[in-house]
Enzyme design. Structure first.
Site, mmCIF file in Angstrom:
data_model
loop_
_atom_site.group_PDB
_atom_site.id
_atom_site.type_symbol
_atom_site.label_atom_id
_atom_site.label_comp_id
_atom_site.label_asym_id
_atom_site.label_seq_id
_atom_site.Cartn_x
_atom_site.Cartn_y
_atom_site.Cartn_z
ATOM 1 N N ASN A 196 -0.965 1.417 5.553
ATOM 2 C CA ASN A 196 0.059 0.623 4.864
ATOM 3 C C ASN A 196 0.743 -0.229 5.928
ATOM 4 O O ASN A 196 1.350 0.321 6.850
ATOM 5 C CB ASN A 196 1.056 1.574 4.192
ATOM 6 C CG ASN A 196 2.288 0.873 3.618
ATOM 7 O OD1 ASN A 196 3.340 1.470 3.506
ATOM 8 N ND2 ASN A 196 2.160 -0.376 3.252
ATOM 9 N N GLY A 197 0.659 -1.536 5.797
ATOM 10 C CA GLY A 197 1.311 -2.402 6.776
ATOM 11 C C GLY A 197 0.462 -3.606 7.101
ATOM 12 O O GLY A 197 -0.515 -3.897 6.416
ATOM 13 N N CYS A 227 0.806 -1.225 0.000
ATOM 14 C CA CYS A 227 0.000 0.000 0.000
ATOM 15 C C CYS A 227 0.836 1.270 0.000
ATOM 16 O O CYS A 227 1.996 1.277 0.398
ATOM 17 C CB CYS A 227 -0.903 0.063 1.232
ATOM 18 S SG CYS A 227 -2.025 -1.299 1.356
ATOM 19 N N TYR A 281 14.134 -2.315 -3.248
ATOM 20 C CA TYR A 281 13.170 -2.496 -4.339
ATOM 21 C C TYR A 281 11.902 -1.644 -4.261
ATOM 22 O O TYR A 281 11.476 -1.080 -5.255
ATOM 23 C CB TYR A 281 12.772 -3.980 -4.412
ATOM 24 C CG TYR A 281 11.684 -4.262 -5.420
ATOM 25 C CD1 TYR A 281 11.938 -4.146 -6.777
ATOM 26 C CD2 TYR A 281 10.401 -4.634 -5.017
ATOM 27 C CE1 TYR A 281 10.939 -4.387 -7.724
ATOM 28 C CE2 TYR A 281 9.401 -4.875 -5.943
ATOM 29 C CZ TYR A 281 9.670 -4.755 -7.296
ATOM 30 O OH TYR A 281 8.698 -4.981 -8.213
ATOM 31 N N GLY A 338 1.129 0.201 -5.150
ATOM 32 C CA GLY A 338 -0.076 -0.620 -5.220
ATOM 33 C C GLY A 338 -0.867 -0.315 -6.466
ATOM 34 O O GLY A 338 -1.164 0.846 -6.734
#
Ligand code: SF4
Length: 484
Positions: A125-126, A24, A265, A50
């Site tokens: 996010n997580g 996310c 990345y 995302g």
């Protein structure tokens, strides 16, 4: 009898690359006349975090406006959608999900709900390591869940709190959960940003005029001409009300564990996280890789796009010519209608193509950021050989990925990770390369910020998990619930 359109006879294949995937990106803005438009642009810049769904929630005079949908930001929002999202405060979300998770529209964010205290919206996010346990406990108390996202656990806990204002209710809720979260939340008076006490996922604070901006990455600030103020600290909550911002540290202090894979990345190369520019760190990683595993060759070629900065760093350090020998098609979606007659390695070929005029008769060093299952690396090596390369040496700009992530990154199970059960030599044989080498753990740390153990999570390389987690393999229901 009605026949379907001809295209329906062709197999639809999924074009997935062999990488870990961030799940996310979040964005928020306070007190701005064009709040929805700027969040839309912010999400555009965070699209790499995302691609499965996107959503924006705004608030105006206690009314929450919401638009969410599956697909890329540009597909979900049209001009009239953005115009309809009235209000000076807004939050947004882009989401990546696994195949099972994407099949449902229940898992779209931001979540927006009405509570006894008024409306609120949240985007996350997580991944919570005690999310399933908390959900079961809430369900026993009568809570009804509409999604499989653990964000909804935080929403329920916030709604149940009896604290007197939204920031306090959110603190009470977050004090009961453990895991990774970079979170943006909104009620009718506040925009809030919070980073978990370990700081697994990044979150930054910016400003445009008198408005404050929260974003997963700095690259989204640049697009809207917002100035970067600072990273939100691990365990910090910033509360923005009107034109004012206040900072709190309401949780017990923990050791910082920013995800090191953000540098390898996930993050966009033009972002800066905790003072370290991602592009520069990837170039240093490549340079260090050249020092650790130099091999005599004619060319250094990146596996695009993520291998490019590391390959540049490698080529410069090794003084070997750098060539863009593999071309990536940027315009494909995630699925494609394959022709009836089988084409070998179609999934990779439609995305990447090796240029024979670069490779013919050459000894090549291919640089990629990671090997996950190894299937794509194997196809790429074969493709480069078919394009005429005499030797193919694979260099990976991170250590072997031997463990899955439980902190919000989509990863295969341990048994699917090639490095979990194969030696480097066995991996080299599997991908059919002439040689294979990975960056050392020490080399990765030195390249990123010149110090070992300076507060990163590296569990997918080391197996040293900073937070205990339940094991999905032992609990099938857990896997189902963690989609999201
Ligand atoms: S396990 Fe790996 S991907 Fe997950 S947070 Fe840690 S370093 Fe990042």
């Amino acid at each position: 009898m009605n026949f379907p359109e001809q295209a329906e006879y062709y197999p639809l294949i999924s074009i997935t690359d062999d990488h870990f995937h961030d799940e996310c990106g979040v964005f928020g803005i306070s007190n701005h006349a064009e709040a929805s438009n700027l969040v839309y642009l912010g999400l555009y810049a965070l699209q790499h975090r995302g691609q499965e769904s996107a959503g924006i929630v705004t608030v105006e005079d206690r009314i929450f406006h919401c638009k969410r949908g599956r697909g890329l930001v540009a597909d979900v929002f049209k001009r009239h959608d953005v115009d309809r999202l009235q209000g000076r405060f807004a939050i947004g979300h882009v989401r990546y999900s696994t195949a099972g998770g994407s099949a449902t529209t229940r898992n779209l964010q931001p979540i927006v709900v009405d509570t006894a205290h008024g409306g609120m919206a949240m985007a996350h996010n997580g991944n919570l390591v005690n999310g399933v346990e908390m959900r079961r406990s809430l369900e026993r108390r009568g809570s009804i869940f509409q999604s499989t996202m653990d964000t909804e656990v935080i929403v329920h806990l916030t709604a149940l709190s009896r604290c007197r204002n939204f920031p306090e209710r959110l603190v009470e809720a977050l004090s009961q959960v453990q895991g990774a979260y970079a979170l943006v939340a909104l009620d009718e008076h506040h925009l809030i940003g919070v980073r978990d006490p370990n700081g697994f996922r990044p979150l930054v604070l910016g400003r445009i005029g008198k408005s404050y901006v929260l974003s997963s990455e700095t690259c989204a600030l640049k697009l809207i001409d917002a100035e970067f103020i600072r990273d939100i600290e691990p365990g910090e909550m910033v509360v923005i009300k009107g034109d004012k911002v206040e900072s709190f540290y309401p949780f017990p202090k923990r050791k910082r564990h920013l995800c090191i894979f953000e540098y390898v990345y996930f993050a966009r190369p033009d972002s800066t996280i905790d003072g370290v520019n991602v592009y520069e760190s990837r170039k240093r990683i490549g340079s260090r890789l050249a020092v650790e595993s130099l091999v005599d060759a004619d060319l250094v070629v990146p596996v695009p796009d993520s291998g490019v900065p590391a390959a540049l760093g490698y080529a410069q350090k090794a003084n070997i010519p750098f060539e863009l020998g593999i071309i990536r098609n940027h315009y494909i979606g995630r699925t494609f209608i394959e022709p009836q007659q089988a084409i070998r390695h179609f999934g990779v070929k439609i995305k990447l193509n090796a240029n024979p005029s670069v490779f013919k008769g050459k000894r090549v060093i291919l640089v990629d950021d990671s090997i996950v299952r190894g299937t794509t690396s194997r196809k790429i090596v074969k493709m480069v050989r078919a394009a005429g390369a005499k030797e193919v040496h694979m260099r990976i700009s991170s250590p072997p990925t031997t463990n899955p992530c439980y902190y919000g990154i989509d990863t295969p199970t341990r048994k699917e990770l090639l490095a979990a059960s194969h030696s480097v030599k066995e991996m080299k044989n599997y991908i059919t390369a002439d040689s294979l080498a990975f960056l050392s753990m020490e080399g990765m740390y030195q390249a990123i910020n010149g110090r070992a153990d300076s507060g990163y999570c590296d569990a997918c390389f080391s197996g040293n998990y900073p937070l205990p987690f339940p094991v999905p393999e032992l609990d099938p229901q857990l896997t189902l619930l963690q989609e999201g």
